[in-house]
Design a protein around this motif. Structure first.
Motif, PDB file in Angstrom:
ATOM      1  N   GLU A   1       0.851  -1.183   0.000  1.00 53.08           N
ATOM      2  CA  GLU A   1       0.000   0.000   0.000  1.00 53.08           C
ATOM      3  C   GLU A   1       0.887   1.233   0.000  1.00 53.08           C
ATOM      4  O   GLU A   1       1.919   1.272   0.683  1.00 53.08           O
ATOM      5  CB  GLU A   1      -0.921   0.012   1.213  1.00 53.08           C
ATOM      6  N   VAL A   2       0.469   2.244  -0.760  1.00 50.54           N
ATOM      7  CA  VAL A   2       1.282   3.445  -0.944  1.00 50.54           C
ATOM      8  C   VAL A   2       0.511   4.655  -0.438  1.00 50.54           C
ATOM      9  O   VAL A   2      -0.690   4.797  -0.692  1.00 50.54           O
ATOM     10  CB  VAL A   2       1.642   3.634  -2.432  1.00 50.54           C
ATOM     11  N   SER A   3       1.207   5.504   0.287  1.00 48.01           N
ATOM     12  CA  SER A   3       0.672   6.808   0.695  1.00 48.01           C
ATOM     13  C   SER A   3       1.703   7.868   0.333  1.00 48.01           C
ATOM     14  O   SER A   3       2.910   7.606   0.361  1.00 48.01           O
ATOM     15  CB  SER A   3       0.358   6.836   2.190  1.00 48.01           C
ATOM     16  N   ILE A   4       1.217   9.050  -0.018  1.00 50.88           N
ATOM     17  CA  ILE A   4       2.102  10.142  -0.426  1.00 50.88           C
ATOM     18  C   ILE A   4       1.667  11.404   0.297  1.00 50.88           C
ATOM     19  O   ILE A   4       0.497  11.804   0.202  1.00 50.88           O
ATOM     20  CB  ILE A   4       2.045  10.379  -1.950  1.00 50.88           C
ATOM     21  N   VAL A   5       2.582  12.012   1.011  1.00 53.60           N
ATOM     22  CA  VAL A   5       2.285  13.269   1.708  1.00 53.60           C
ATOM     23  C   VAL A   5       3.396  14.262   1.407  1.00 53.60           C
ATOM     24  O   VAL A   5       4.495  13.884   0.994  1.00 53.60           O
ATOM     25  CB  VAL A   5       2.162  13.061   3.240  1.00 53.60           C
ATOM     26  N   GLU A   6       3.080  15.523   1.614  1.00 53.17           N
ATOM     27  CA  GLU A   6       4.096  16.566   1.569  1.00 53.17           C
ATOM     28  C   GLU A   6       3.964  17.427   2.813  1.00 53.17           C
ATOM     29  O   GLU A   6       2.853  17.650   3.316  1.00 53.17           O
ATOM     30  CB  GLU A   6       3.971  17.413   0.307  1.00 53.17           C
ATOM     31  N   VAL A   7       5.093  17.865   3.301  1.00 50.30           N
ATOM     32  CA  VAL A   7       5.113  18.793   4.436  1.00 50.30           C
ATOM     33  C   VAL A   7       5.373  20.170   3.856  1.00 50.30           C
ATOM     34  O   VAL A   7       6.473  20.456   3.380  1.00 50.30           O
ATOM     35  CB  VAL A   7       6.197  18.394   5.461  1.00 50.30           C
ATOM     36  N   TYR A   8       4.331  21.000   3.873  1.00 46.88           N
ATOM     37  CA  TYR A   8       4.377  22.317   3.227  1.00 46.88           C
ATOM     38  C   TYR A   8       4.009  23.380   4.249  1.00 46.88           C
ATOM     39  O   TYR A   8       2.948  23.302   4.893  1.00 46.88           O
ATOM     40  CB  TYR A   8       3.403  22.344   2.048  1.00 46.88           C
ATOM     41  N   ASN A   9       4.887  24.352   4.447  1.00 55.83           N
ATOM     42  CA  ASN A   9       4.674  25.413   5.444  1.00 55.83           C
ATOM     43  C   ASN A   9       4.353  24.825   6.815  1.00 55.83           C
ATOM     44  O   ASN A   9       3.426  25.261   7.513  1.00 55.83           O
ATOM     45  CB  ASN A   9       3.564  26.357   4.995  1.00 55.83           C
ATOM     46  N   ASN A  10       5.110  23.784   7.173  1.00 58.46           N
ATOM     47  CA  ASN A  10       4.987  23.106   8.468  1.00 58.46           C
ATOM     48  C   ASN A  10       3.599  22.504   8.663  1.00 58.46           C
ATOM     49  O   ASN A  10       3.120  22.384   9.785  1.00 58.46           O
ATOM     50  CB  ASN A  10       5.312  24.050   9.631  1.00 58.46           C
ATOM     51  N   GLU A  11       2.952  22.102   7.583  1.00 59.23           N
ATOM     52  CA  GLU A  11       1.693  21.382   7.630  1.00 59.23           C
ATOM     53  C   GLU A  11       1.819  20.147   6.756  1.00 59.23           C
ATOM     54  O   GLU A  11       2.538  20.141   5.751  1.00 59.23           O
ATOM     55  CB  GLU A  11       0.527  22.252   7.137  1.00 59.23           C
ATOM     56  N   ILE A  12       1.093  19.082   7.124  1.00 54.88           N
ATOM     57  CA  ILE A  12       1.150  17.819   6.391  1.00 54.88           C
ATOM     58  C   ILE A  12      -0.088  17.715   5.512  1.00 54.88           C
ATOM     59  O   ILE A  12      -1.221  17.871   5.977  1.00 54.88           O
ATOM     60  CB  ILE A  12       1.220  16.627   7.361  1.00 54.88           C
ATOM     61  N   PHE A  13       0.141  17.458   4.211  1.00 59.86           N
ATOM     62  CA  PHE A  13      -0.945  17.351   3.254  1.00 59.86           C
ATOM     63  C   PHE A  13      -0.900  15.980   2.588  1.00 59.86           C
ATOM     64  O   PHE A  13       0.166  15.516   2.159  1.00 59.86           O
ATOM     65  CB  PHE A  13      -0.844  18.449   2.193  1.00 59.86           C
ATOM     66  N   ASP A  14      -2.076  15.368   2.533  1.00 61.21           N
ATOM     67  CA  ASP A  14      -2.238  14.051   1.921  1.00 61.21           C
ATOM     68  C   ASP A  14      -2.484  14.239   0.426  1.00 61.21           C
ATOM     69  O   ASP A  14      -3.535  14.733   0.018  1.00 61.21           O
ATOM     70  CB  ASP A  14      -3.419  13.335   2.587  1.00 61.21           C
ATOM     71  N   LEU A  15      -1.527  13.833  -0.412  1.00 62.37           N
ATOM     72  CA  LEU A  15      -1.632  14.057  -1.855  1.00 62.37           C
ATOM     73  C   LEU A  15      -2.454  12.997  -2.576  1.00 62.37           C
ATOM     74  O   LEU A  15      -2.678  13.114  -3.781  1.00 62.37           O
ATOM     75  CB  LEU A  15      -0.231  14.122  -2.482  1.00 62.37           C
ATOM     76  N   LEU A  16      -2.910  11.960  -1.852  1.00 58.08           N
ATOM     77  CA  LEU A  16      -3.767  10.949  -2.470  1.00 58.08           C
ATOM     78  C   LEU A  16      -5.231  11.121  -2.082  1.00 58.08           C
ATOM     79  O   LEU A  16      -6.075  10.364  -2.567  1.00 58.08           O
ATOM     80  CB  LEU A  16      -3.305   9.539  -2.089  1.00 58.08           C
ATOM     81  N   ALA A  17      -5.542  12.097  -1.233  1.00 58.95           N
ATOM     82  CA  ALA A  17      -6.929  12.326  -0.801  1.00 58.95           C
ATOM     83  C   ALA A  17      -7.603  13.206  -1.826  1.00 58.95           C
ATOM     84  O   ALA A  17      -7.593  14.431  -1.729  1.00 58.95           O
ATOM     85  CB  ALA A  17      -6.963  12.963   0.588  1.00 58.95           C
ATOM     86  N   LYS A  18      -8.199  12.594  -2.858  1.00 58.99           N
ATOM     87  CA  LYS A  18      -8.789  13.334  -3.962  1.00 58.99           C
ATOM     88  C   LYS A  18     -10.145  13.887  -3.578  1.00 58.99           C
ATOM     89  O   LYS A  18     -10.904  13.279  -2.830  1.00 58.99           O
ATOM     90  CB  LYS A  18      -8.910  12.438  -5.192  1.00 58.99           C
ATOM     91  N   ASP A  19     -10.445  15.053  -4.140  1.00 63.13           N
ATOM     92  CA  ASP A  19     -11.763  15.655  -3.963  1.00 63.13           C
ATOM     93  C   ASP A  19     -12.797  14.820  -4.720  1.00 63.13           C
ATOM     94  O   ASP A  19     -12.508  14.239  -5.750  1.00 63.13           O
ATOM     95  CB  ASP A  19     -11.745  17.097  -4.479  1.00 63.13           C
TER      96      ASP A  19
END
Length: 583
Positions: free
Chosen positions: A321-339
């Motif tokens: 299983e793969v998850s992808i996140v980015e830490v941007y401006n000291n916040e964590i964002f889930d890049l696989l959580a699609k609208d």
């Protein structure tokens, strides 16, 4: 001397031939005159016969007689001159003969001297050949000895590396590699024309060998100082992506053996981190892997190798299983959580710590993949959403830390400790309202639970998890040098603070402090298990060779030196069946 003797012989032969030709000409002239004399004698006889027949013609014959006398005097004078010429020619022939004899004697002496020199040269050549053969034989022996010593050195070097890696694994140290990128065209693109002619673009970072980096600290007004840094592996500018991955490949075998693995690229902006980790996938429009396989980075190569290793043993194929996140401006964002209505993603997540002291990431979306292609399709989609912003330092600068996590779930091996196994059911946590990056509202898709469900009412099948984290950190940069303002300035500030927090965590771990400040940054809090836990951690330092990047390079190498001093204890398996492959 042989050439000079030949020259004298040639000259003397020419002179002799010339004189012989002159003699032949004179002899021919003598023959002609004798013939003419004979004819005149015949005429004289005829005249005498006529005179004897007729006395009446005496007068006539008198004139003929006078003519005859005149002719005889002329002939006599001619014969005298011819005689004198013949005598002179004879004298010349004698002189030529004498000079020829002298030349022949000189030539013979010179010939003997040349012949003696040739014999002596042949003897010396034979001696030289014998000496050369002896030296060649010795050189062959020395080459064989050198080759044997080199082979022995390589064997001992490999043994030392294996022992060093074993020592690193036993101590739990972080493995640190350093990669020096080559000089690139934008290294010379300076706005100040004065600086374009300066030494800021000179190469001051060198790979002494595959474990040592040499830095020439040549700052204006300061003496030249050479600094050396040692790491587990050093890659020079000419070493390829394949070689970098080959050094990381054994960690994938450890992953399938149940060890957590983390690979992290660290360095300043424009030093080659994204290229090392992603290769062509780091661009906005990535090329197909088949078109640029030589440039593929660690992440696509690791995906291919992971599923290749899994295919070798289908009986124990784990779920990936793969998850992808980015830490941007000291916040964590889930890049696989699609609208639900658009393809926009980037739902903000948060890290909490449970009562048991375990870190949990709420509602992190994960997708099951069964091939390297599916893996990289998710990565490519996530990269399109990664925050980027052009700066003076780099035209395509990443403004966030990218963390790609591949979780392997497999049946636990018999007798494995309970602490090494995953829980039977994933902990349930209340779902906070999602917060997204930017001003547009985004609805977060409910994340899939990473934990497997029990197999039945009877005793459930215990399962174990191992995690591979591939981290492409944002680059550190000087705000003044990057020329950013507004939102980009805030991004740079957050990046530098998070990287400083990472350095503080490593410093605390290296000094064995009682408190390690993981929570000073969302990045260090999220990577806490990899940095300070029992994961096998590989840090790849990416540095620029330019003089203008010297300060950032020294900071990066200092970071790597600090990371090497961290001792965390031996890595722990998580109940996976052993693969039996060397790590």
């Amino acid at each position: 001397m042989r050439a000079r003797a030949g020259k004298w012989s040639f000259v003397s032969d020419q002179r002799v031939q010339q004189l012989q030709r002159q003699v032949r000409v004179k002899e021919e002239r003598i023959i002609e005159l004798e013939t003419e004399n004979a004819i005149l004698h015949l005429k004289l006889a005829e005249y005498q016969e006529v005179i004897g027949k007729s006395s009446r013609e005496a007068t006539k014959y008198y004139f003929l007689y006078n003519e005859k006398q005149h002719l005889q005097r002329s002939i006599h004078s001619t014969l005298i001159q011819l005689y004198q010429v013949i005598q002179k020619l004879k004298q010349d022939i004698k002189e030529l003969h004498s000079s020829s004899l002298i030349l022949v004697r000189n030539y013979q002496g010179q010939y003997q001297d040349c012949l003696s020199g040739i014999v002596a040269a042949i003897q010396r050549t034979q001696l030289y050949n014998e000496t050369l053969q002896a030296y060649q034989s010795r050189a062959v022996l020395l080459e064989q000895s050198l080759q044997e010593i080199n082979e022995q050195y390589q064997i001992e070097k490999q043994k030392r590396k294996l022992l060093h890696n074993s020592l690193v694994e036993l101590k739990g140290n972080i493995r640190v590699h350093c990669r020096i990128r080559p000089l690139l065209p934008f290294d010379n693109e300076l706005d100040d024309p004065v600086l374009q002619n300066s030494s800021l673009c000179e190469k001051v970072i060198h790979a002494v060998d595959d474990e040592t980096v040499l830095v020439k600290c040549n700052r204006p007004g300061h003496p030249l100082i050479n600094k050396t840094y040692n790491f587990e592996r050093v890659y020079g500018p000419a070493e390829s992506q394949r070689i970098v991955f080959e050094e990381m490949r054994p960690l994938l075998i450890s992953l399938l053996d149940g060890y957590n693995v983390c690979v992290m690229a660290y360095g300043q902006t424009g030093s080659g981190k994204s290229y090392t980790m992603l290769g062509p996938y780091s661009k906005d429009e990535p090329a197909l892997p088949s078109e640029c396989h030589d440039d593929l980075g660690i992440i696509p190569r690791a995906a291919e190798e992971l599923f290749r290793l899994i295919s070798e043993n289908p009986s124990r194929s784990p779920r990936v299983e793969v998850s992808i996140v980015e830490v941007y401006n000291n916040e964590i964002f889930d890049l696989l959580a699609k609208d639900s209505s658009t393809l926009v993603s980037g739902v903000k997540r948060d890290v909490i710590t449970s009562r048991e002291g375990k870190k949990e990431l709420l509602q992190l979306t994960s997708e099951s993949v069964s091939s390297a292609g599916e893996f990289m399709n998710l990565v490519t989609g996530g990269l399109q959403l990664r925050a980027k912003h052009p700066t003076w330092v780099h035209a395509d600068s990443s403004r966030s830390h990218l963390v790609i996590t591949a979780t392997l779930t497999a049946a636990a091996s018999p007798g494995s400790a309970a602490s090494d196994q995953m829980p039977l059911k994933a902990p349930s946590c209340p779902s906070p309202p999602p917060s997204v990056r930017g001003e547009r509202p985004r609805a977060a898709r409910r994340a899939s639970s990473p934990g497997p469900a029990p197999v039945g009412p009877a005793e459930p099948l215990r399962q174990a998890q191992a995690r591979l984290q591939l981290v492409d950190l944002a680059g550190s940069e000087c705000i003044g040098a990057s020329g950013v303002t507004g939102l980009a300035r805030r991004e740079t500030s957050c990046i530098n603070r998070s990287l400083a927090a990472l350095a503080d965590v490593l410093g605390a771990l290296a000094e064995h402090r009682g408190h390690v400040p993981y929570r000073n940054s969302k990045l260090t809090h999220f990577l806490q298990d990899s940095i300070g836990g029992d994961a096998k951690l590989l840090v790849i330092l990416c540095v620029s060779p330019c003089q203008k990047s010297l300060a950032e390079t020294l900071q990066c190498l200092g970071f790597g030196t600090r990371a090497r001093r961290v001792q965390r204890g031996q890595a722990k398996r998580r109940g996976f069946p052993a693969s039996g492959k060397p790590r």
